[in-house]
Design a protein around this motif. Sequence first.
Motif, mmCIF file in Angstrom:
data_model
loop_
_atom_site.group_PDB
_atom_site.id
_atom_site.type_symbol
_atom_site.label_atom_id
_atom_site.label_comp_id
_atom_site.label_asym_id
_atom_site.label_seq_id
_atom_site.Cartn_x
_atom_site.Cartn_y
_atom_site.Cartn_z
ATOM 1 N N GLN A 110 0.851 -1.182 0.000
ATOM 2 C CA GLN A 110 0.000 0.000 0.000
ATOM 3 C C GLN A 110 0.896 1.245 0.000
ATOM 4 N N PHE A 111 0.529 2.203 -0.843
ATOM 5 C CA PHE A 111 1.279 3.448 -0.942
ATOM 6 C C PHE A 111 0.324 4.635 -0.845
ATOM 7 N N THR A 112 0.812 5.698 -0.220
ATOM 8 C CA THR A 112 0.091 6.970 -0.186
ATOM 9 C C THR A 112 0.927 8.010 -0.905
ATOM 10 N N ILE A 113 0.342 8.653 -1.892
ATOM 11 C CA ILE A 113 1.051 9.676 -2.662
ATOM 12 C C ILE A 113 0.354 11.014 -2.434
ATOM 13 N N ARG A 114 1.104 11.960 -1.844
ATOM 14 C CA ARG A 114 0.580 13.304 -1.595
ATOM 15 C C ARG A 114 1.288 14.278 -2.532
ATOM 16 N N VAL A 115 0.490 15.098 -3.176
ATOM 17 C CA VAL A 115 1.025 16.117 -4.070
ATOM 18 C C VAL A 115 0.834 17.484 -3.414
ATOM 19 N N LYS A 116 1.913 18.215 -3.306
ATOM 20 C CA LYS A 116 1.852 19.583 -2.783
ATOM 21 C C LYS A 116 1.988 20.561 -3.946
ATOM 22 N N GLY A 117 0.992 21.431 -4.091
ATOM 23 C CA GLY A 117 1.026 22.429 -5.147
ATOM 24 C C GLY A 117 1.032 23.838 -4.576
ATOM 25 N N ARG A 118 0.421 24.768 -5.282
ATOM 26 C CA ARG A 118 0.372 26.156 -4.832
ATOM 27 C C ARG A 118 -1.006 26.715 -5.166
ATOM 28 N N ALA A 119 -1.690 27.234 -4.147
ATOM 29 C CA ALA A 119 -3.027 27.776 -4.344
ATOM 30 C C ALA A 119 -2.978 29.130 -5.040
ATOM 31 N N ALA A 120 -4.018 29.393 -5.809
ATOM 32 C CA ALA A 120 -4.194 30.691 -6.461
ATOM 33 C C ALA A 120 -5.645 30.816 -6.896
ATOM 34 N N HIS A 121 -6.069 32.045 -7.140
ATOM 35 C CA HIS A 121 -7.441 32.271 -7.624
ATOM 36 C C HIS A 121 -7.552 31.751 -9.047
ATOM 37 N N ALA A 122 -8.527 30.872 -9.264
ATOM 38 C CA ALA A 122 -8.649 30.230 -10.572
ATOM 39 C C ALA A 122 -9.037 31.195 -11.674
ATOM 40 N N GLY A 123 -9.659 32.342 -11.319
ATOM 41 C CA GLY A 123 -10.062 33.299 -12.335
ATOM 42 C C GLY A 123 -9.139 34.495 -12.451
ATOM 43 N N LEU A 124 -8.669 35.013 -11.314
ATOM 44 C CA LEU A 124 -7.875 36.234 -11.329
ATOM 45 C C LEU A 124 -6.404 35.983 -11.639
ATOM 46 N N GLU A 125 -5.806 34.990 -10.952
ATOM 47 C CA GLU A 125 -4.358 34.778 -11.113
ATOM 48 C C GLU A 125 -4.016 33.293 -11.204
ATOM 49 N N PRO A 126 -4.582 32.578 -12.137
ATOM 50 C CA PRO A 126 -4.308 31.132 -12.212
ATOM 51 C C PRO A 126 -2.837 30.827 -12.485
ATOM 52 N N GLU A 127 -2.130 31.754 -13.160
ATOM 53 C CA GLU A 127 -0.719 31.518 -13.478
ATOM 54 C C GLU A 127 0.162 31.473 -12.239
ATOM 55 N N LYS A 128 -0.316 32.010 -11.117
ATOM 56 C CA LYS A 128 0.463 31.983 -9.884
ATOM 57 C C LYS A 128 0.303 30.659 -9.130
ATOM 58 N N GLY A 129 -0.604 29.850 -9.565
ATOM 59 C CA GLY A 129 -0.834 28.581 -8.891
ATOM 60 C C GLY A 129 -0.091 27.423 -9.539
ATOM 61 N N ALA A 130 -0.066 26.310 -8.825
ATOM 62 C CA ALA A 130 0.482 25.050 -9.334
ATOM 63 C C ALA A 130 -0.473 23.957 -8.885
ATOM 64 N N SER A 131 -1.219 23.402 -9.822
ATOM 65 C CA SER A 131 -2.307 22.489 -9.477
ATOM 66 C C SER A 131 -1.800 21.115 -9.048
ATOM 67 N N ALA A 132 -2.092 20.793 -7.795
ATOM 68 C CA ALA A 132 -1.755 19.456 -7.293
ATOM 69 C C ALA A 132 -2.618 18.396 -7.967
ATOM 70 N N ILE A 133 -3.823 18.757 -8.348
ATOM 71 C CA ILE A 133 -4.699 17.798 -9.023
ATOM 72 C C ILE A 133 -4.179 17.490 -10.420
ATOM 73 N N LEU A 134 -3.721 18.522 -11.123
ATOM 74 C CA LEU A 134 -3.131 18.284 -12.442
ATOM 75 C C LEU A 134 -1.937 17.341 -12.325
#
Length: 324
Positions: free
Chosen positions: A131-155
């Motif tokens: 069994q493995f657990t994989i956690r992705v750490k990204g960077r939050a940002a406003h999806a409409g105003l400044e999406p370029e400042k974020g890093a999507s952990a879901i992606l």
Amino acid sequence: MAVPERRDPFSSASDRPPLQLLLGHSDTVWPLGTLTTMPLITKQGKLYGPGTYDMKAGLVITLFALEALQALDITPIVPPVWLVNSDEEIGSEESTPHIERLAQRADRVFVMEPSLGPTGRLKTQRRGVGQFTIRVKGRAAHAGLEPEKGASAILELSFVIQKLFAFNNPQRGISVNVGTIDGGIGSNVIAPESTALVDVRVLHKEDVPDLEAAILNLQPTTPNTELVIEGRIDRLPMEATPGNRQLWQQAQQAAAELGIEVEEGTAGGSSDGNTTSLYAPTLDGLGAVGENAHAVGECVYLDQLVERSALLARSLIDPPLQAR
């Protein structure tokens, strides 16, 4: 009068005589209260109920086999030791040390887990499990105003999932499954975190190090994301070792003497037999014939219980494998 020494069956000391280990578990996956919706009933030659197939009936078979030998005044050459643990369905964490000590002293091990399929195949191989657990750490940002400042952990997790499924190799008996995923804060936020729980199955012990390393060393594809990976393949496969094959052949001979047909098969899941196989010849699936383990409609075939008890009783009176 001198008091005879009391020998501890759990001791692995070399001066102890060999034993044959009968192994089973009393726990089930069903929660308390299940009997209200899955009552114990008999219908059309089948006994239905939670845990009947996996593996209460295996315990009954063991008891009947031992009582049969006692009634016939037959003492096995290799003393049987019966261990029933209560934590197998959750990984045998507390019972494994005791199982290992007994297995190191065992001439052979009979695992009373349910048989495989409606024909009652004995389990001569089992896949290992991790069994493995994989956690992705990204960077939050406003999806409409400044999406370029974020890093999507879901992606990033979507890329990781594709890499994991690429490790599947049916020819080698390797399966990797992402069972659950989670993550994100809201639809208008670039996801700062996400998690996946991963199940891994492997048939050959030699494949374990490379597969384990490949998962633990996964690298992120999405810029500004990080992977935190934990886990391991902690239950090695039960392989077709020479000792295991010899024990299977011995069971075939015993079945033939009783006029019983037996076949062998490979189980996708693991059991305590995976552990004992590392130390002693092991034969699994000697328990009940039935269907629907861990599922609604779990049941055992009543007409097969006597045959399975007879097969175990006959197998218990064989001489030590090492003497053959």
